[in-house]
Design a protein around this motif. Structure first.
Motif, PDB file in Angstrom:
ATOM      1  N   LEU A   1      -5.856  -4.033   8.346  1.00  0.00           N
ATOM      2  CA  LEU A   1      -6.502  -4.154   7.748  1.00  0.00           C
ATOM      3  C   LEU A   1      -7.608  -4.976   6.998  1.00  0.00           C
ATOM      4  O   LEU A   1      -7.224  -6.677   7.822  1.00  0.00           O
ATOM      5  CB  LEU A   1      -5.569  -3.806   6.166  1.00  0.00           C
ATOM      6  CG  LEU A   1      -5.377  -2.037   6.263  1.00  0.00           C
ATOM      7  CD1 LEU A   1      -4.081  -1.367   5.596  1.00  0.00           C
ATOM      8  CD2 LEU A   1      -6.198  -1.114   6.076  1.00  0.00           C
ATOM      9  N   PRO A   2      -8.778  -5.303   6.379  1.00  0.00           N
ATOM     10  CA  PRO A   2      -8.692  -6.560   6.040  1.00  0.00           C
ATOM     11  C   PRO A   2      -7.557  -7.160   5.203  1.00  0.00           C
ATOM     12  O   PRO A   2      -7.300  -6.555   4.727  1.00  0.00           O
ATOM     13  CB  PRO A   2     -10.444  -6.678   5.485  1.00  0.00           C
ATOM     14  CG  PRO A   2      -9.964  -4.685   4.879  1.00  0.00           C
ATOM     15  CD  PRO A   2      -9.570  -4.500   6.105  1.00  0.00           C
ATOM     16  N   PRO A   3      -8.080  -8.879   5.071  1.00  0.00           N
ATOM     17  CA  PRO A   3      -6.236  -9.736   4.702  1.00  0.00           C
ATOM     18  C   PRO A   3      -6.436  -9.348   3.207  1.00  0.00           C
ATOM     19  O   PRO A   3      -5.822  -9.438   2.088  1.00  0.00           O
ATOM     20  CB  PRO A   3      -6.906 -10.919   5.062  1.00  0.00           C
ATOM     21  CG  PRO A   3      -7.770 -11.244   5.995  1.00  0.00           C
ATOM     22  CD  PRO A   3      -8.728  -9.537   5.750  1.00  0.00           C
ATOM     23  N   ASN A   4      -7.886  -8.990   2.916  1.00  0.00           N
ATOM     24  CA  ASN A   4      -8.640  -9.163   1.369  1.00  0.00           C
ATOM     25  C   ASN A   4      -7.828  -7.227   0.636  1.00  0.00           C
ATOM     26  O   ASN A   4      -8.135  -7.231  -0.182  1.00  0.00           O
ATOM     27  CB  ASN A   4      -9.742  -9.156   0.588  1.00  0.00           C
ATOM     28  CG  ASN A   4     -10.391  -8.388   1.477  1.00  0.00           C
ATOM     29  OD1 ASN A   4     -10.236  -6.980   2.058  1.00  0.00           O
ATOM     30  ND2 ASN A   4     -11.587  -8.254   1.625  1.00  0.00           N
ATOM     31  N   CYS A   5      -7.654  -7.016   1.908  1.00  0.00           N
ATOM     32  CA  CYS A   5      -6.539  -4.978   1.170  1.00  0.00           C
ATOM     33  C   CYS A   5      -5.566  -5.250   0.716  1.00  0.00           C
ATOM     34  O   CYS A   5      -4.389  -5.325   1.538  1.00  0.00           O
ATOM     35  CB  CYS A   5      -6.701  -4.242   2.474  1.00  0.00           C
ATOM     36  SG  CYS A   5      -6.330  -2.416   2.300  1.00  0.00           S
ATOM     37  N   GLU A   6      -5.019  -4.876  -0.042  1.00  0.00           N
ATOM     38  CA  GLU A   6      -3.345  -4.556  -0.551  1.00  0.00           C
ATOM     39  C   GLU A   6      -2.519  -3.659  -0.924  1.00  0.00           C
ATOM     40  O   GLU A   6      -1.856  -3.272  -1.383  1.00  0.00           O
ATOM     41  CB  GLU A   6      -3.132  -5.514  -1.977  1.00  0.00           C
ATOM     42  CG  GLU A   6      -4.031  -6.965  -2.040  1.00  0.00           C
ATOM     43  CD  GLU A   6      -3.876  -7.490  -3.311  1.00  0.00           C
ATOM     44  OE1 GLU A   6      -3.287  -7.068  -4.228  1.00  0.00           O
ATOM     45  OE2 GLU A   6      -4.442  -8.974  -2.853  1.00  0.00           O
ATOM     46  N   ASP A   7      -3.675  -2.103  -0.381  1.00  0.00           N
ATOM     47  CA  ASP A   7      -3.081  -1.065  -0.866  1.00  0.00           C
ATOM     48  C   ASP A   7      -2.196  -0.623   0.675  1.00  0.00           C
ATOM     49  O   ASP A   7      -1.965  -1.213   1.714  1.00  0.00           O
ATOM     50  CB  ASP A   7      -4.576   0.165  -1.224  1.00  0.00           C
ATOM     51  CG  ASP A   7      -5.284  -0.578  -2.752  1.00  0.00           C
ATOM     52  OD1 ASP A   7      -4.658  -1.140  -3.349  1.00  0.00           O
ATOM     53  OD2 ASP A   7      -6.744  -0.013  -2.595  1.00  0.00           O
ATOM     54  N   SER A   8      -1.818   0.214   0.340  1.00  0.00           N
ATOM     55  CA  SER A   8      -0.946   1.220   1.103  1.00  0.00           C
ATOM     56  C   SER A   8      -2.073   2.085   2.436  1.00  0.00           C
ATOM     57  O   SER A   8      -1.256   1.990   3.680  1.00  0.00           O
ATOM     58  CB  SER A   8      -0.431   2.366   0.653  1.00  0.00           C
ATOM     59  OG  SER A   8      -1.129   3.703   0.620  1.00  0.00           O
TER      60      SER A   8
END
Length: 1002
Positions: free
Chosen positions: A455-462
């Protein structure tokens, strides 16, 4: 296909299995062609006199007393085209090398040059003549009389043990089993037929055989003439090898170093079957044959049976044994999912396995390897299996390539399963941001790496969206699960990825490939790309240098084209030559491509990792995968391969309609960079039974030895349905020189019991002199204008001035090496030896001539000096004077090389290091000079070429000095052991002589 026919065999198909049989043939006489110095050939009848003191020929214009050679005047018997007359251009193509031989005789070393109808006839005459010459002035007894030989006594004792009733006779069935036990692989029908023949010939039919008939049957069935001929060449008494004879054979012919008499006695006690032979330290024909067939004498260098390469380089510097989608036992789309495919691949040292995850029917992910909905394996079961078998064959890291085709909830289950099952083995540490390269296999020992999307570093979702892998969709289409259309405009598909699975990916993050320039500027070392076979093939053809450069820092994985629905394999060499580390193979599909893969990964202890050639790893180096000739700084080598015979060859599998007899021929293939790819075949051995004689020499030029693979294929010329008999594939770097047996394998790579090829291997430099770089053999005479390797202009003044300082040292380095090489080849030719001979053989040959003279040696070696002169004691014949002159030239050129090498080497390295100082500033200088486009590309290429040339030429000079020192050591060693050396106490220590120059830093 055009069928080729080999030369006729022995008269009356006679089996030569003893010296007596050779002399018997000579006493009967036969027709040979006598070659004159004007290149004309005349047929004459040659015969050995009844008193065995002279060889005569007729008809002749000379009177009968002159048309003869006395045995006592014979100095040497040479096999092949080894005299100026036989080497002359007018003749060299008229007959094969193995059908020629020469008798060197008289005080003036004259030569009688002869050509026979077959190699067997040559063997018989040469063996018989050498036997008679070895007796010197003593008249030998008629062959076959007197004390029973070591061999006969042993075979008789075996018979006595089997004669349980002590009646002097044993049943034929027991005799057959006895010979079969002594010679595994021989057919029962062959042995039974031999007993019937001998019983009929001696008029003793019946169900039992006596001892004399058993001995005769054993000797006829179990003597291999080509091995007997070899034994006679090295034996002092022509019936067995003593310890000194064996030591000479191992050092001179097999290229072994540091052999001691104790080692030879170990070999005798291990392989000699007779008690008397073991006690006296004698190796007779049966023990010698057993030794040559043993693992101790394998063609595969035993050093490579264990991990022998530097394992501390970055992961991207290795080829990695890789499997494509799960290795089902049969083909991809008509096969079945069978969990044992994984065990098989891991057992063969495979270090990268692909797993395509799908939604399973019971809420947990499954792995499919065929389109049948019933043929899926729970992901949990596969991971359990990997945990159990991951490190049984290799301790080095295993890479699991995950292609995700399942929903996010099932991805979470997959991630939990991986963490729980693999535990500490999973490598989860984040990449080191200040490093430039991946960790080494040594650092990652015992760890399992996950290759997949992140996942990209800026993705904070599950969970989140990532670009999809191209791989795996062909299976989806066949499973009917292809419900996602490619986005409009041809962009990449997007898929959902769970955070749990994303967090398992560390050093092998899968990213889409854009272009080489983008990768150079923006790709991190822990990111890797997968290429389809078609895409990678296009890069390999259109921009091979860029692909090689890309693979220095980044891992690349090549997967088969979706069009290969039969699970056929691509040629891994097409991608290895460009440095691609992971070429995914269908392990379940046997054939040429899988042979190359399996053979290739055998070379480093079968650990699944092979270090790439230095020219493909160094940060600054010039390498074109599609080079059509030798590479700058990489010494081209010649492989001299003699295919002598085959043993216990099976029938082709699909040839049920055929009779028992195969008509085999051997293809030797070199696979490597395009300049090296070649194939040569032998003649067909007609009606040869299971043990054909080929006796044919083949030669290959190898420009990049580190990437070359040799494959032997045995085929049937008279086939019905299937022509394949057997194969064996071996990396060039693993070849051992000398007489070796090749252990043949089936199409599936399984060993064929007792099926072998008997070959002779020699590796030499391309242009004469010096060793092949790995072991002590020399090359071919180069009559040509000398070529000098030079640097290329980059168009940047400051850099070009630095490289210009190397012009003179480059010329000097070439002159030093080639002067020695040319002198070596001249000396060898005058000694009557091939370019593949080593220095010890040359000195021993000269000593043999001298010791066969009536007077004391007329030439001695003064071993008190470091560069031992060969000195004439009184008048000597013309040939010996030429040999002395050639020896003197060789010693002087070697001395110049040894004494000048360090200074020239220093200048080359200085220029190379000064060039490398510019490397970090290169982009700044390019901008300042205003270079762009084609000019910039040319400047970078020329810079890399210059650095490679300087390092390569310095390397070659370093090797040449080591070889020259080794030759001096061989001269001292041979001079002492053969009796022509004097003042031998000052023999240099090999450790002092062989001290190499400091290795050149990469």
């Amino acid at each position: 296909k055009k069928k080729t026919v080999s030369f006729s065999s022995m008269p009356n198909d006679r089996k030569i299995n003893s010296t007596a049989a050779c002399i018997s043939l000579m006493l009967e006489g036969c027709e040979l062609k006598k070659v004159r110095s004007n290149s004309r050939m005349y047929s004459r009848f040659f015969v050995l006199d009844a008193d065995m003191r002279s060889v005569r020929w007729e008809p002749s214009k000379k009177d009968s007393e002159k048309a003869k050679i006395e045995i006592k005047s014979v100095k040497e018997v040479r096999v092949g085209k080894k005299t100026p007359v036989l080497r002359s251009n007018g003749l060299s193509d008229q007959f094969p090398d193995e059908c020629a031989f020469s008798i060197i005789y008289g005080d003036n070393y004259e030569s009688l040059d002869l050509v026979a109808s077959s190699a067997d006839v040559v063997s018989a005459w040469v063996m018989g003549l050498r036997y008679l010459v070895s007796y010197g002035k003593h008249s030998p007894e008629a062959p076959g009389t007197g004390h029973p030989s070591l061999r006969t006594s042993w075979i008789s004792s075996v018979f006595d043990l089997a004669d349980l009733e002590k009646s002097g006779r044993i049943p034929v069935s027991r005799a057959v089993q006895l010979i079969k036990a002594l010679n595994p692989g021989m057919k029962t029908s062959t042995i039974e037929l031999k007993f019937k023949e001998l019983q009929k010939a001696s008029d003793r039919p019946g169900t039992e055989v006596a001892c004399d008939l058993f001995v005769e049957a054993y000797c006829e069935l179990c003597t291999r003439p080509e091995i007997f001929f070899l034994l006679v060449q090295f034996s002092s008494n022509k019936e067995y090898l003593g310890v000194k004879d064996l030591l000479m054979f191992l050092e001179v012919e097999q290229g072994m170093e540091g052999v001691t008499e104790e080692k030879c006695l170990e070999i005798v006690s291990k392989y000699e079957p007779s008690k008397e032979g073991r006690e006296k330290g004698y190796l007779a024909i049966d023990g010698f044959t057993r030794y040559l067939l043993s693992a101790d004498c394998s063609i595969f260098d035993p050093q490579h049976r264990k991990v022998c390469q530097d394992m501390a380089q970055p992961l991207s510097h290795y080829y990695i044994s890789s499997a494509h989608s799960a290795c089902p036992l049969e083909d991809n789309f008509w096969g079945r999912s069978d969990i044992s495919g994984y065990i098989s691949a891991l057992g063969l040292g495979c270090r990268s396995i692909e797993l395509v995850l799908w939604d399973g029917p019971e809420g947990e992910p499954v792995v499919y390897t065929s389109p049948s909905a019933a043929s899926c394996v729970p992901f949990r079961a596969v991971v359990g299996l990997i945990d159990q078998h991951a490190f049984t064959a290799s301790a080095y890291p295993l890479i699991l390539c995950l292609v995700v085709r399942c929903s996010a909830p099932q991805q979470r289950l997959a991630a939990q399963c991986l963490r729980k099952t693999l535990g500490e083995k999973l490598y989860l540490e984040p990449p080191n941001p200040v490093a430039s390269y991946l960790p080494s296999p040594e650092e990652l020992k015992g760890r399992i790496l996950i290759k997949g999307k992140k996942l990209p570093p800026n993705c904070e979702d599950s969970e989140g969206e990532v670009s999809d892998e191209e791989e795996g969709w062909e299976l989806a289409q066949r499973l009917g699960q292809e419900d996602r259309e490619a986005p409009e405009g041809g962009g990449l598909r997007r898929v959902r990825l769970s955070r749990e699975l994303s967090e398992l990916v560390s050093l092998c993050q899968a990213v889409p490939f854009q272009d080489f320039e983008s990768s150079r500027r923006g790709q991190h070392y822990w990111e890797m790309c997968s290429f389809s076979e078609v895409e990678a093939g296009r890069f390999a053809n259109e921009c091979p240098a860029e692909l090689v450069s890309y693979n220095k820092r980044f891992l690349s994985r090549i997967y088969p084209s979706p069009m290969r629905i039969d699970a056929s394999n691509m040629n891994p060499q097409d991608f290895w030559k460009c440095g691609c580390q992971m070429v995914a193979m269908n392990y379940q599909t046997p054939g040429l491509m899988m042979d190359l893969n399996a053979g290739w990964f055998r070379q480093n202890g079968a650990c699944g990792y092979v270090l790439r050639p230095a020219i493909m790893r160094e940060e600054v180096s010039y390498f074109s995968a599609n080079a059509k000739d030798s590479l700058p700084g990489v010494p081209a080598q010649l492989l001299h391969l003699k295919v002598i015979s085959g043993q216990n060859l099976p029938k082709p599998k699909g040839s049920g309609a055929k009779g028992e007899v195969v008509e085999p021929y051997v293809c030797a293939e070199i696979h490597g960079i395009p300049a090296d790819c070649a194939e040569h075949r032998t003649k067909t051995a007609l009606q040869s039974g299971d043990n054909p004689i080929f006796d044919e020499s083949l030669e290959f030029q190898i420009n990049l030895p580190e990437l070359a693979v040799l494959r032997f294929v045995v085929l049937d010329d008279d086939y019905i349905g299937d022509e394949f008999i057997a194969q064996y594939t071996i990396p060039f770097e693993c070849l051992q020189p000398g007489y070796r047996h090749v252990p043949l394998q089936s199409l599936a790579g399984e060993p064929l019991p007792h099926a072998t090829l008997f070959v002779h291997v020699a590796i030499t430099d391309r242009r004469g002199g010096g060793k092949g770089h790995r072991r002590g053999l020399a090359g071919r005479r180069g009559r040509r204008v000398r070529e000098y390797t030079s640097t290329k202009a980059t168009g940047i003044k400051a850099i070009d001035e630095v490289f210009r300082t190397a012009t003179q040292p480059l010329r000097e380095a070439t002159d030093l090496r080639e002067n020695v090489q040319n002198a070596l080849v001249s000396f060898k030719e005058l000694c009557g030896l091939t370019p593949a001979a080593n220095m010890k053989q040359c000195i021993l040959t000269v000593s043999t001539w001298l010791l066969h003279s009536d007077s004391a040696p007329s030439v001695t070696l003064n071993l008190a000096e470091q560069y031992p002169p060969m000195e004439a004691q009184g008048p000597i014949p013309d040939l010996l004077r030429k040999v002395l002159t050639a020896y003197e030239t060789m010693i002087q050129t070697s001395r110049t090389l040894i004494e000048s090498a360090d200074a020239v080497y220093g200048k080359l390295i200085q220029a190379q290091q000064a060039g490398m100082d510019f490397h970090k500033e290169l982009h700044r200088i390019e901008t300042k000079e205003g270079l762009r486009g084609r000019k910039l590309q040319k400047a970078l290429e020329s810079f890399a070429w210059n650095i490679t040339v300087l390092k390569g030429q310095a390397d070659l000079l370093k090797h040449a000095k080591a070889e020259a020192l080794d030759n001096l050591w061989q001269i001292h060693n041979a001079g002492q052991s053969c009796g022509i050396g004097r003042n031998g106490s000052a023999s240099p220590e090999p450790s002092r002589l062989r001290a190499p120059l400091e290795p050149i830093p990469e």
